[in-house]
Design a protein around this motif. Structure first.
Motif, PDB file in Angstrom:
ATOM      1  N   GLY A   1       0.939  -1.295   0.150  1.00 15.38           N
ATOM      2  CA  GLY A   1       0.013  -0.118   0.064  1.00 15.38           C
ATOM      3  C   GLY A   1       0.900   1.404  -0.111  1.00 15.38           C
ATOM      4  O   GLY A   1       2.129   1.217   0.161  1.00 15.38           O
TER       5      GLY A   1
ATOM      6  N   ALA B   1       0.767   5.192   1.740  1.00 19.27           N
ATOM      7  CA  ALA B   1       0.002   5.766   2.767  1.00 19.27           C
ATOM      8  C   ALA B   1      -0.023   7.426   2.168  1.00 19.27           C
ATOM      9  O   ALA B   1       0.805   8.052   1.857  1.00 19.27           O
ATOM     10  CB  ALA B   1       0.571   5.807   4.124  1.00 19.27           C
TER      11      ALA B   1
ATOM     12  N   LEU C   1      -8.784   3.624   1.000  1.00 18.83           N
ATOM     13  CA  LEU C   1      -9.382   3.417   2.370  1.00 18.83           C
ATOM     14  C   LEU C   1      -9.234   4.881   2.937  1.00 18.83           C
ATOM     15  O   LEU C   1      -8.123   5.395   3.293  1.00 18.83           O
ATOM     16  CB  LEU C   1      -8.654   2.424   3.137  1.00 18.83           C
ATOM     17  CG  LEU C   1      -9.375   2.228   4.718  1.00 18.83           C
ATOM     18  CD1 LEU C   1     -10.540   1.649   4.528  1.00 18.83           C
ATOM     19  CD2 LEU C   1      -8.394   1.402   5.537  1.00 18.83           C
TER      20      LEU C   1
ATOM     21  N   SER D   1      -8.445   6.240   7.864  1.00 15.75           N
ATOM     22  CA  SER D   1      -7.703   5.265   8.514  1.00 15.75           C
ATOM     23  C   SER D   1      -7.292   5.266   9.663  1.00 15.75           C
ATOM     24  O   SER D   1      -6.532   4.345  10.458  1.00 15.75           O
ATOM     25  CB  SER D   1      -6.650   4.783   7.307  1.00 15.75           C
ATOM     26  OG  SER D   1      -7.173   4.548   6.096  1.00 15.75           O
TER      27      SER D   1
ATOM     28  N   ILE E   1      -5.391  -2.573   9.060  1.00 24.72           N
ATOM     29  CA  ILE E   1      -4.767  -1.753   8.036  1.00 24.72           C
ATOM     30  C   ILE E   1      -4.083  -2.862   7.191  1.00 24.72           C
ATOM     31  O   ILE E   1      -4.234  -2.861   6.082  1.00 24.72           O
ATOM     32  CB  ILE E   1      -4.100  -0.693   8.566  1.00 24.72           C
ATOM     33  CG1 ILE E   1      -5.125   0.550   8.969  1.00 24.72           C
ATOM     34  CG2 ILE E   1      -3.164  -0.129   7.214  1.00 24.72           C
ATOM     35  CD1 ILE E   1      -4.272   1.707   9.600  1.00 24.72           C
TER      36      ILE E   1
ATOM     37  N   VAL F   1      -4.778  -3.990   3.431  1.00 25.70           N
ATOM     38  CA  VAL F   1      -4.004  -3.880   2.169  1.00 25.70           C
ATOM     39  C   VAL F   1      -3.651  -5.422   1.584  1.00 25.70           C
ATOM     40  O   VAL F   1      -3.621  -5.509   0.470  1.00 25.70           O
ATOM     41  CB  VAL F   1      -2.406  -3.465   2.687  1.00 25.70           C
ATOM     42  CG1 VAL F   1      -1.396  -3.397   1.761  1.00 25.70           C
ATOM     43  CG2 VAL F   1      -2.502  -1.989   3.137  1.00 25.70           C
TER      44      VAL F   1
ATOM     45  N   MET G   1      -6.591  -3.057  -0.569  1.00 29.80           N
ATOM     46  CA  MET G   1      -6.590  -1.849  -0.557  1.00 29.80           C
ATOM     47  C   MET G   1      -5.361  -1.316  -0.814  1.00 29.80           C
ATOM     48  O   MET G   1      -4.230  -1.710  -0.570  1.00 29.80           O
ATOM     49  CB  MET G   1      -7.059  -1.312   0.949  1.00 29.80           C
ATOM     50  CG  MET G   1      -8.575  -1.339   1.406  1.00 29.80           C
ATOM     51  SD  MET G   1      -9.196  -0.153   0.720  1.00 29.80           S
ATOM     52  CE  MET G   1     -10.986  -0.628   1.041  1.00 29.80           C
TER      53      MET G   1
ATOM     54  N   LYS H   1      -4.352   2.751  -1.361  1.00 28.89           N
ATOM     55  CA  LYS H   1      -4.076   3.900  -1.099  1.00 28.89           C
ATOM     56  C   LYS H   1      -4.846   4.093   0.527  1.00 28.89           C
ATOM     57  O   LYS H   1      -6.123   3.799   0.358  1.00 28.89           O
ATOM     58  CB  LYS H   1      -4.544   5.043  -1.948  1.00 28.89           C
ATOM     59  CG  LYS H   1      -4.301   6.394  -1.392  1.00 28.89           C
ATOM     60  CD  LYS H   1      -4.629   7.364  -2.776  1.00 28.89           C
ATOM     61  CE  LYS H   1      -4.477   9.069  -2.078  1.00 28.89           C
ATOM     62  NZ  LYS H   1      -5.682   9.504  -1.475  1.00 28.89           N
ATOM     63  N   ILE H   2      -4.021   4.451   1.388  1.00 28.76           N
ATOM     64  CA  ILE H   2      -4.480   4.529   2.754  1.00 28.76           C
ATOM     65  C   ILE H   2      -4.402   5.846   3.234  1.00 28.76           C
ATOM     66  O   ILE H   2      -3.383   6.297   3.298  1.00 28.76           O
ATOM     67  CB  ILE H   2      -3.791   3.462   3.651  1.00 28.76           C
ATOM     68  CG1 ILE H   2      -3.695   2.100   2.945  1.00 28.76           C
ATOM     69  CG2 ILE H   2      -4.389   3.688   5.064  1.00 28.76           C
ATOM     70  CD1 ILE H   2      -4.926   1.576   2.913  1.00 28.76           C
TER      71      ILE H   2
ATOM     72  N   VAL I   1       1.678  -0.024   6.582  1.00 22.72           N
ATOM     73  CA  VAL I   1       0.940   0.061   5.229  1.00 22.72           C
ATOM     74  C   VAL I   1       2.078  -0.741   4.052  1.00 22.72           C
ATOM     75  O   VAL I   1       1.407  -1.385   3.156  1.00 22.72           O
ATOM     76  CB  VAL I   1       0.776   1.375   4.593  1.00 22.72           C
ATOM     77  CG1 VAL I   1       0.291   1.471   3.224  1.00 22.72           C
ATOM     78  CG2 VAL I   1      -0.487   1.920   5.617  1.00 22.72           C
TER      79      VAL I   1
END
Length: 284
Positions: free
Chosen positions: A19, A21, A210, A213, A221, A225, A229, A231-232, A281
């Motif tokens: 992911g 962040a 998401l 977060s 989290i 991912v 998912m 982009k956090i 992430v």
């Protein structure tokens, strides 16, 4: 280091099953903290500015964008600039000239057909100007001015069949989905619907995002991912760290008047929060 397009960071992370962040920036200290946290974690990150933050700065996008861009260029980490939760077409149309490679256009409060029409128009404009466009389907809620929202209420979460149709009709590059988190949570108690995330990943051909977060525990989290998912988004957790450090300093130094004395520990607290989220992430 030169700014990196958000699309490049997202594509790279998606290709490796990890992911990226994205951290909301309000002040220069937020931007500096994100850069420091990214350097410490050895990870790329997204610096994002919301329409609410632009409004806080008197509606002026260019000065804030220029300052953040300079921080990013001076960092030893790959950073991109993203304009978040844009509802105004006027602000959307200022994104490219201000240096943003991506925008989240938010028509999620509109009825489905109106959301599709508005978002498709935003995507056409974005692609004509080299801007990657994220949109939202479902109701994440929790932002200032929103009515109270139960993230587990019927009809709130994103439907995979509708999401697939929405992406096809709008042409968006990424989709923010409602899977159990909400904005502005100060306690990390959100429970995500991982089965729904997996179904959305199978149904939707673009990266999933998401929002909210800050209220999601680290383990949740990491599972999100792994389930798809990419982009956090993190905002409130930074402000919680920032404000907590300011309160702690002023409680111990009630006579302090120089803002540098309490902004320094606030910046460090945010940097530490950024580093922790990035490690989660990125799967570290």
């Amino acid at each position: 280091m030169p700014l990196v397009p958000t699309a490049e960071l997202i594509d790279r992370a998606r290709g490796t099953g990890r992911g990226v962040a994205a951290f909301n920036v309000i002040t220069l200290e937020h931007a500096e903290a994100v850069a420091r946290g990214a350097q410490a974690a050895g990870a790329a990150a997204v610096l994002q500015v919301s329409e609410n933050a632009v409004r806080f700065h008197g509606g002026e996008l260019a000065p804030l964008a220029a300052a953040i861009a300079e921080v990013a260029r001076g960092a030893q980490a790959e950073l991109s600039l993203h304009l978040d939760h844009v509802v105004s077409a006027g602000l959307l149309h200022r994104a490219a000239e201000a240096g943003f490679s991506s925008v989240m256009f938010d028509a999620s409060k509109l009825p489905y057909a109106e959301n599709v029409a508005a978002t498709a128009a935003a995507v056409r404009w974005g692609h004509a100007h080299g801007v990657w466009v994220e949109a939202e389907l479902g109701r994440v809620g929790g932002k200032a001015g929103d009515a109270p929202l139960d993230a587990h209420a019927p009809g709130v979460r994103t439907d995979p069949v509708e999401a697939a149709a929405y992406v096809a009709e709008t042409g968006v590059d990424a989709l923010a989905v409602a899977v159990g988190s909400t904005h502005a949570m100060v306690e990390r108690t959100a429970a995500l619907d991982h089965e729904l995330i997996a179904r959305l990943r199978e149904s939707v051909p673009v990266p999933l995002v998401l929002h909210g977060s800050s209220g999601v525990p680290d383990a949740e989290i990491a599972r999100a991912v792994a389930a798809g998912m990419v982009k956090i988004n993190v905002g409130t957790a930074l402000n919680t760290a920032f404000t907590g450090a300011v309160r702690e300093y002023l409680a111990a130094h009630p006579a302090a008047v120089d803002p540098r004395t309490y902004l320094a520990p606030a910046r460090e607290a945010v940097a530490g929060t950024v580093e922790r989220f990035l490690r989660v992430v990125a799967g570290a």
